[in-house]
Design a protein around this motif. Structure first.
Motif, mmCIF file in Angstrom:
data_model
loop_
_atom_site.group_PDB
_atom_site.id
_atom_site.type_symbol
_atom_site.label_atom_id
_atom_site.label_comp_id
_atom_site.label_asym_id
_atom_site.label_seq_id
_atom_site.Cartn_x
_atom_site.Cartn_y
_atom_site.Cartn_z
ATOM 1 N N ARG A 1 8.948 -4.406 44.318
ATOM 2 C CA ARG A 1 7.596 -4.268 44.855
ATOM 3 C C ARG A 1 6.677 -5.323 44.236
ATOM 4 O O ARG A 1 6.645 -5.480 43.018
ATOM 5 C CB ARG A 1 7.034 -2.868 44.568
ATOM 6 C CG ARG A 1 7.770 -1.742 45.280
ATOM 7 C CD ARG A 1 7.078 -0.403 44.979
ATOM 8 N NE ARG A 1 7.613 0.678 45.773
ATOM 9 C CZ ARG A 1 8.576 1.505 45.364
ATOM 10 N NH1 ARG A 1 9.095 1.346 44.154
ATOM 11 N NH2 ARG A 1 9.008 2.474 46.141
ATOM 12 N N VAL B 1 3.277 -6.603 42.937
ATOM 13 C CA VAL B 1 2.082 -5.976 42.370
ATOM 14 C C VAL B 1 1.006 -7.043 42.170
ATOM 15 O O VAL B 1 1.277 -8.133 41.650
ATOM 16 C CB VAL B 1 2.406 -5.297 41.020
ATOM 17 C CG1 VAL B 1 1.141 -4.650 40.436
ATOM 18 C CG2 VAL B 1 3.515 -4.254 41.198
ATOM 19 N N ILE C 1 1.521 -3.165 45.992
ATOM 20 C CA ILE C 1 0.634 -2.328 45.177
ATOM 21 C C ILE C 1 -0.495 -3.208 44.668
ATOM 22 O O ILE C 1 -0.247 -4.272 44.100
ATOM 23 C CB ILE C 1 1.369 -1.697 43.986
ATOM 24 C CG1 ILE C 1 2.582 -0.889 44.457
ATOM 25 C CG2 ILE C 1 0.418 -0.809 43.177
ATOM 26 C CD1 ILE C 1 3.464 -0.397 43.320
ATOM 27 N N ALA D 1 0.697 4.783 35.619
ATOM 28 C CA ALA D 1 1.506 4.461 36.787
ATOM 29 C C ALA D 1 2.973 4.395 36.390
ATOM 30 O O ALA D 1 3.332 3.674 35.459
ATOM 31 C CB ALA D 1 1.067 3.127 37.389
ATOM 32 N N ILE E 1 6.340 3.418 38.160
ATOM 33 C CA ILE E 1 6.851 2.780 39.373
ATOM 34 C C ILE E 1 8.366 2.647 39.266
ATOM 35 O O ILE E 1 8.887 1.882 38.442
ATOM 36 C CB ILE E 1 6.205 1.392 39.579
ATOM 37 C CG1 ILE E 1 4.683 1.523 39.620
ATOM 38 C CG2 ILE E 1 6.737 0.740 40.853
ATOM 39 C CD1 ILE E 1 3.943 0.203 39.658
ATOM 40 N N ILE F 1 6.942 6.598 43.255
ATOM 41 C CA ILE F 1 5.820 6.057 42.488
ATOM 42 C C ILE F 1 4.875 7.204 42.131
ATOM 43 O O ILE F 1 4.571 8.055 42.972
ATOM 44 C CB ILE F 1 5.045 4.993 43.299
ATOM 45 C CG1 ILE F 1 5.959 3.845 43.705
ATOM 46 C CG2 ILE F 1 3.878 4.442 42.489
ATOM 47 C CD1 ILE F 1 5.270 2.795 44.550
#
Length: 248
Positions: free
Chosen positions: A120, A122, A156, A203, A205, A210
């Motif tokens: 992902r 970020v 994100i 957070a 992840i 998530i």
């Protein structure tokens, strides 16, 4: 990967110390700041020094830019002339108090951070990817949220600037505002009441899921308010820390 994200300290040393102490309890992999280390509060040098000593990755906020580059304006969105006057006094006071070493640190802060976690992408910013002082409000139209992810290519996005925490989901993507450490604003829809507490976002992840969690951290806000008064900054700033404000 476990992250701690926070923003908008605004020279509130005691709130920052409380947040950093709280973060230590959660064994996160890294801590990241979404900017605005300085402004409004009484301890700009102490805050910048502590962030630097802890080697916390930090993006530039509009106030960091204003102080670091000796701007005439901080890029804030003031509601009226009186609020603008107070903001200008805060900016001038902070520019006069900041050391040359800490000013250099502010000038060198990046405008964004980009990295990848479990496939992902970020993105960490202060206001938006377009401008330090652009507000990404919780009620941003869905079409604008879609455009945000299209333009950035991120999965994100973590931001600050509004001082009001939220999580917006768009398909499999997330826009997360991490709130404020040192200058609270009304956020009743999040915590059901005004809170003097400092805040940060936890957070977690992973590849399959998530988790984002708002963490509220009590601290001696009266000590921060008294420091503002002793520094000769506008009384309004001390009242704001205490929650004595018609906005609330």
């Amino acid at each position: 990967m476990k992250l701690a994200l926070f923003s908008d300290i605004h020279s509130n040393l005691y709130a920052l110390e409380a947040v950093l102490s709280d973060i230590e309890k959660f064994s996160v992999d890294t801590a990241i700041c979404c900017g605005d280390l300085v402004g409004y509060g009484a301890h700009p040098n102490e805050v910048v020094k502590l962030i630097a000593e802890k080697d916390i990755s930090t993006v530039m906020g509009n106030y960091d830019d204003g102080v670091g580059f000796d701007r005439l304006l901080c890029g804030c969105d003031f509601k009226n002339e009186e609020e603008a006057r107070r903001g200008e006094k805060s900016l001038l006071w902070t520019r006069q108090k900041i050391t040359s070493e800490n000013k250099q640190i502010l000038k060198q802060l990046p405008r964004k951070l980009e990295f990848e976690i479990e496939g992902r992408k970020v993105l960490v910013i202060h206001g938006s990817h377009r401008a330090l002082n652009e507000y990404l409000h919780e009620k941003l139209p869905q079409a604008e949220v879609a455009r945000l992810f299209e333009e950035t290519g991120a999965d994100i996005i973590f931001c600050g600037h509004t001082h009001i925490p939220y999580v917006r989901r768009y398909k499999d993507k997330f826009l997360v505002n991490v709130g404020t450490v040192g200058k609270p604003k009304p956020h009743a829809r999040v915590v059901k009441r005004f809170s003097n507490d400092a805040m940060w976002i936890y957070a977690d992840i992973n590849k399959d899921d998530i988790l984002f969690k708002l963490m509220l951290v009590p601290y001696n806000f009266e000590k921060s308010a008294e420091a503002i008064e002793e520094a000769g900054l506008p009384q309004h700033f001390a009242d704001y820390i205490r929650g004595i404000n018609p906005d609330f």
